[in-house]
Motif scaffolding. Structure first.
Motif, short mmCIF file in Angstrom:
data_model
loop_
_atom_site.label_atom_id
_atom_site.label_comp_id
_atom_site.label_asym_id
_atom_site.label_seq_id
_atom_site.Cartn_x
_atom_site.Cartn_y
_atom_site.Cartn_z
N THR A 23 -9.99 -7.84 -2.70
CA THR A 23 -9.03 -6.94 -2.07
C THR A 23 -9.84 -5.97 -1.22
OG1 THR A 23 -7.48 -7.10 -3.90
CG2 THR A 23 -7.23 -5.24 -2.40
N LYS A 24 -9.48 -5.92 0.03
CA LYS A 24 -10.21 -5.07 0.97
C LYS A 24 -9.32 -3.95 1.48
CE LYS A 24 -13.60 -8.32 2.72
NZ LYS A 24 -14.27 -8.82 3.93
N TRP A 25 -9.94 -2.84 1.76
CA TRP A 25 -9.27 -1.71 2.40
C TRP A 25 -9.81 -1.56 3.83
CZ3 TRP A 25 -5.26 1.10 0.49
CH2 TRP A 25 -4.99 1.02 -0.88
N TYR A 79 -3.96 3.26 6.65
CA TYR A 79 -4.81 2.51 5.72
C TYR A 79 -4.07 1.26 5.25
CZ TYR A 79 -8.25 6.22 5.52
OH TYR A 79 -9.25 7.12 5.85
N CYS A 132 -2.71 -0.02 -4.03
CA CYS A 132 -2.41 -1.33 -3.45
C CYS A 132 -1.93 -2.23 -4.57
CB CYS A 132 -3.62 -1.92 -2.75
SG CYS A 132 -3.34 -3.57 -2.06
N LEU A 135 -7.59 3.46 -4.13
CA LEU A 135 -8.61 4.02 -3.25
C LEU A 135 -8.53 5.53 -3.38
CD1 LEU A 135 -10.79 3.55 -1.06
CD2 LEU A 135 -8.97 3.77 0.64
N THR A 183 -5.25 -2.19 -7.13
CA THR A 183 -6.41 -1.38 -6.80
C THR A 183 -5.99 0.00 -6.35
OG1 THR A 183 -6.48 -2.06 -4.48
CG2 THR A 183 -7.70 -3.43 -6.03
N ILE A 224 -13.18 2.99 -5.07
CA ILE A 224 -12.21 1.93 -5.36
C ILE A 224 -12.25 1.66 -6.86
CG2 ILE A 224 -11.69 -0.51 -5.06
CD1 ILE A 224 -12.78 -0.27 -2.21
N ALA A 237 0.84 -1.19 0.00
CA ALA A 237 0.00 0.00 0.00
C ALA A 237 0.88 1.24 0.00
CB ALA A 237 -0.92 0.01 1.22
N CYS A 284 -4.37 -2.41 2.84
CA CYS A 284 -5.10 -3.26 1.92
C CYS A 284 -4.82 -4.71 2.29
CB CYS A 284 -4.73 -2.98 0.47
SG CYS A 284 -3.00 -3.15 0.03
#
Length: 118
Positions: A33-35, A93, A21, A80, A78, A69, A5, A95
């Protein structure tokens, strides 16, 4: 799987930042893929995610309409995009990558610090 990230920094309230990310390794197995973010003294908070299998993108209520996103050109890359930032958005933050069949992410990036000044 490795996640990187980047893009954090200091911005004034109302400003914008774009976090990235980048994923490497066995990215084929990344299902989502999550933030997330975590402010000092607070619990980790879900921000948003992209589901690579069905192309669905979803957000927490706290960032809906302000954060976006998107996909990058590289495999499972990705972004953000954070607009209309508020001081309460200040956090580290992260990812994270979730594999199919798992409820929780298996791999995490190192985090990038976002500081929003009032």
């Amino acid at each position: 799987v490795q996640l990187q990230a980047s893009g954090g920094g200091l911005v004034q309230a109302g400003g914008s930042l774009r976090l990235s990310c980048a994923a490497s390794g066995d990215t084929f197995y990344i299902y989502e893929t999550k933030w997330f973010r975590q402010a000092p003294g607070k619990e980790r908070e879900f921000v948003g995610a992209i589901n690579w299998s069905v192309g669905k993108i979803y957000y927490s209520d706290s960032v809906m309409g302000r954060f976006t996103i998107s996909k990058g050109n590289a495999e499972k890359m990705t972004y953000l995009q954070m607009n209309s930032l508020k001081p309460e958005d200040s956090a580290v933050y992260y990812c994270a990558a979730r594999f199919a069949g798992r409820n929780e992410p298996a791999y995490w990036g190192q985090g990038t610090l976002v500081t929003v000044s009032s």
